[in-house]
Design a protein around this motif. Structure first.
Motif, PDB file in Angstrom:
ATOM      1  N   UNK A   7       0.849  -1.194  -0.111  1.00 49.53           N
ATOM      2  CA  UNK A   7       0.069   0.025  -0.059  1.00 49.53           C
ATOM      3  C   UNK A   7       0.979   1.327   0.020  1.00 49.53           C
ATOM      4  N   UNK A   8       1.997   1.133   0.691  1.00 48.43           N
ATOM      5  CA  UNK A   8       2.812   2.336   0.759  1.00 48.43           C
ATOM      6  C   UNK A   8       3.690   2.760  -0.615  1.00 48.43           C
ATOM      7  N   UNK A   9       3.937   1.463  -1.479  1.00 47.56           N
ATOM      8  CA  UNK A   9       4.440   1.511  -2.493  1.00 47.56           C
ATOM      9  C   UNK A   9       3.175   2.237  -3.611  1.00 47.56           C
ATOM     10  N   UNK A  10       2.093   1.698  -3.517  1.00 48.92           N
ATOM     11  CA  UNK A  10       0.989   2.161  -4.344  1.00 48.92           C
ATOM     12  C   UNK A  10       0.650   3.764  -4.209  1.00 48.92           C
ATOM     13  N   UNK A  11       0.849   4.044  -2.820  1.00 44.99           N
ATOM     14  CA  UNK A  11       0.613   5.570  -2.468  1.00 44.99           C
ATOM     15  C   UNK A  11       1.734   6.249  -3.224  1.00 44.99           C
ATOM     16  N   UNK A  12       2.965   5.924  -3.472  1.00 52.07           N
ATOM     17  CA  UNK A  12       4.227   6.572  -3.877  1.00 52.07           C
ATOM     18  C   UNK A  12       3.786   6.727  -5.461  1.00 52.07           C
ATOM     19  N   UNK A  13       3.397   5.503  -5.875  1.00 53.47           N
ATOM     20  CA  UNK A  13       3.245   5.406  -7.506  1.00 53.47           C
ATOM     21  C   UNK A  13       2.114   6.298  -7.758  1.00 53.47           C
ATOM     22  N   UNK A  14       1.117   6.509  -6.829  1.00 53.41           N
ATOM     23  CA  UNK A  14      -0.151   7.163  -7.340  1.00 53.41           C
ATOM     24  C   UNK A  14       0.336   8.758  -7.198  1.00 53.41           C
ATOM     25  N   UNK A  15       1.312   9.290  -6.358  1.00 57.26           N
ATOM     26  CA  UNK A  15       1.857  10.456  -6.518  1.00 57.26           C
ATOM     27  C   UNK A  15       2.371  10.734  -7.730  1.00 57.26           C
ATOM     28  N   UNK A  16       3.525   9.873  -7.741  1.00 54.66           N
ATOM     29  CA  UNK A  16       4.204  10.077  -9.096  1.00 54.66           C
ATOM     30  C   UNK A  16       3.189  10.119 -10.595  1.00 54.66           C
ATOM     31  N   UNK A  18       0.150  11.122 -10.561  1.00 51.51           N
ATOM     32  CA  UNK A  18      -0.537  12.210 -10.531  1.00 51.51           C
ATOM     33  C   UNK A  18       0.177  13.322 -11.016  1.00 51.51           C
ATOM     34  N   UNK A  19       1.267  13.395 -10.773  1.00 50.61           N
ATOM     35  CA  UNK A  19       2.101  14.490 -11.081  1.00 50.61           C
ATOM     36  C   UNK A  19       2.608  14.536 -12.563  1.00 50.61           C
ATOM     37  N   UNK A  20       2.793  13.368 -13.132  1.00 52.23           N
ATOM     38  CA  UNK A  20       2.872  13.319 -14.566  1.00 52.23           C
ATOM     39  C   UNK A  20       1.631  13.575 -15.463  1.00 52.23           C
ATOM     40  N   UNK A  21       0.489  13.058 -14.841  1.00 56.83           N
ATOM     41  CA  UNK A  21      -0.970  13.497 -15.583  1.00 56.83           C
ATOM     42  C   UNK A  21      -1.175  14.815 -15.458  1.00 56.83           C
ATOM     43  N   UNK A  22      -1.041  15.486 -14.373  1.00 49.95           N
ATOM     44  CA  UNK A  22      -1.243  16.846 -14.115  1.00 49.95           C
ATOM     45  C   UNK A  22      -0.275  17.686 -15.183  1.00 49.95           C
ATOM     46  N   UNK A  23       0.880  17.511 -15.348  1.00 48.73           N
ATOM     47  CA  UNK A  23       1.732  18.055 -16.438  1.00 48.73           C
ATOM     48  C   UNK A  23       1.041  17.840 -17.715  1.00 48.73           C
ATOM     49  N   UNK A  24       0.934  16.801 -17.976  1.00 44.48           N
ATOM     50  CA  UNK A  24       0.345  16.356 -19.366  1.00 44.48           C
ATOM     51  C   UNK A  24      -1.006  16.984 -19.752  1.00 44.48           C
ATOM     52  N   UNK A  25      -2.041  17.093 -18.739  1.00 35.90           N
ATOM     53  CA  UNK A  25      -3.358  17.852 -18.818  1.00 35.90           C
ATOM     54  C   UNK A  25      -2.806  19.041 -19.018  1.00 35.90           C
ATOM     55  N   UNK A  26      -1.902  19.890 -18.018  1.00 33.05           N
ATOM     56  CA  UNK A  26      -1.464  21.291 -18.433  1.00 33.05           C
ATOM     57  C   UNK A  26      -1.151  21.693 -19.885  1.00 33.05           C
ATOM     58  N   UNK A  27      -0.220  20.622 -20.276  1.00 30.99           N
ATOM     59  CA  UNK A  27       0.437  20.781 -21.762  1.00 30.99           C
ATOM     60  C   UNK A  27      -0.859  21.061 -22.911  1.00 30.99           C
ATOM     61  N   UNK A  61      -2.313  12.274 -24.964  1.00 29.93           N
ATOM     62  CA  UNK A  61      -2.980  12.175 -23.693  1.00 29.93           C
ATOM     63  C   UNK A  61      -4.160  11.120 -23.711  1.00 29.93           C
ATOM     64  N   UNK A  62      -4.731  10.700 -24.925  1.00 27.34           N
ATOM     65  CA  UNK A  62      -5.463   9.471 -25.031  1.00 27.34           C
ATOM     66  C   UNK A  62      -4.618   8.382 -24.724  1.00 27.34           C
ATOM     67  N   UNK A  63      -3.480   8.356 -25.502  1.00 32.95           N
ATOM     68  CA  UNK A  63      -2.555   7.043 -25.370  1.00 32.95           C
ATOM     69  C   UNK A  63      -2.118   6.869 -24.003  1.00 32.95           C
ATOM     70  N   UNK A  64      -1.931   7.820 -23.212  1.00 36.09           N
ATOM     71  CA  UNK A  64      -1.304   7.777 -22.025  1.00 36.09           C
ATOM     72  C   UNK A  64      -2.350   7.637 -20.729  1.00 36.09           C
ATOM     73  N   UNK A  65      -3.567   7.912 -21.260  1.00 31.41           N
ATOM     74  CA  UNK A  65      -4.782   7.528 -20.342  1.00 31.41           C
ATOM     75  C   UNK A  65      -5.353   8.602 -19.453  1.00 31.41           C
ATOM     76  N   UNK A  66      -4.948  10.001 -20.012  1.00 33.53           N
ATOM     77  CA  UNK A  66      -5.354  11.219 -19.252  1.00 33.53           C
ATOM     78  C   UNK A  66      -6.842  11.559 -19.828  1.00 33.53           C
ATOM     79  N   UNK A  67      -7.191  11.491 -21.125  1.00 32.79           N
ATOM     80  CA  UNK A  67      -8.411  11.663 -21.542  1.00 32.79           C
ATOM     81  C   UNK A  67      -8.976  10.420 -22.187  1.00 32.79           C
ATOM     82  N   UNK A  68     -10.486  10.587 -22.422  1.00 35.60           N
ATOM     83  CA  UNK A  68     -11.024   9.460 -23.343  1.00 35.60           C
ATOM     84  C   UNK A  68     -10.836   9.900 -24.566  1.00 35.60           C
ATOM     85  N   UNK A  69     -10.860   8.680 -25.542  1.00 38.18           N
ATOM     86  CA  UNK A  69     -10.679   8.879 -27.036  1.00 38.18           C
ATOM     87  C   UNK A  69     -11.684   9.798 -27.563  1.00 38.18           C
ATOM     88  N   UNK A  70     -13.020   9.524 -27.156  1.00 38.99           N
ATOM     89  CA  UNK A  70     -13.978  10.261 -27.657  1.00 38.99           C
ATOM     90  C   UNK A  70     -13.878  11.851 -27.420  1.00 38.99           C
TER      91      UNK A  70
END
Length: 87
Positions: A7-16, A18-27, A61-70
């Motif tokens: 669960x600790x590892x999962x929490x770390x992965x989720x933070x990482x 989240x940061x990557x997806x946030x920057x991608x959404x911003x771009x 963003x679709x490929x990376x799972x940030x947005x849905x294709x449609x």
């Protein structure tokens, strides 16, 4: 709070992620905003160039799972229609 090592590892992965997806959404939002600003200024060439740059960004963003294709397809379609409508 996470107790097990897994669960600790999962929490770390989720933070990482989240940061990557946030920057991608911003771009993606920045790319879309550039297209909309060009449309608002009435510059068809700049709008077309901005749209051409925004399309791969959205589909990535679709490929990376940030947005849905449609969702991405709908945004691209609506932006393209607005660019085309510029006199």
């Amino acid at each position: 709070m996470a107790n097990s090592p897994q669960a600790k590892k999962r929490a770390r992965q989720n933070e990482t992620r989240f940061a990557i997806n946030k920057s991608r959404r911003s771009r993606i939002r920045t790319a879309i905003r550039k297209v909309e600003e060009a449309i608002a200024s009435g510059d068809k060439d700049a709008a077309a160039a901005a749209l051409k740059a925004a399309q791969p960004e959205l589909m990535r963003g679709v490929t990376k799972g940030v947005f849905h294709k449609n969702t991405a397809s709908r945004k691209i379609s609506r932006l393209a229609a607005r660019v085309k409508a510029i006199g």
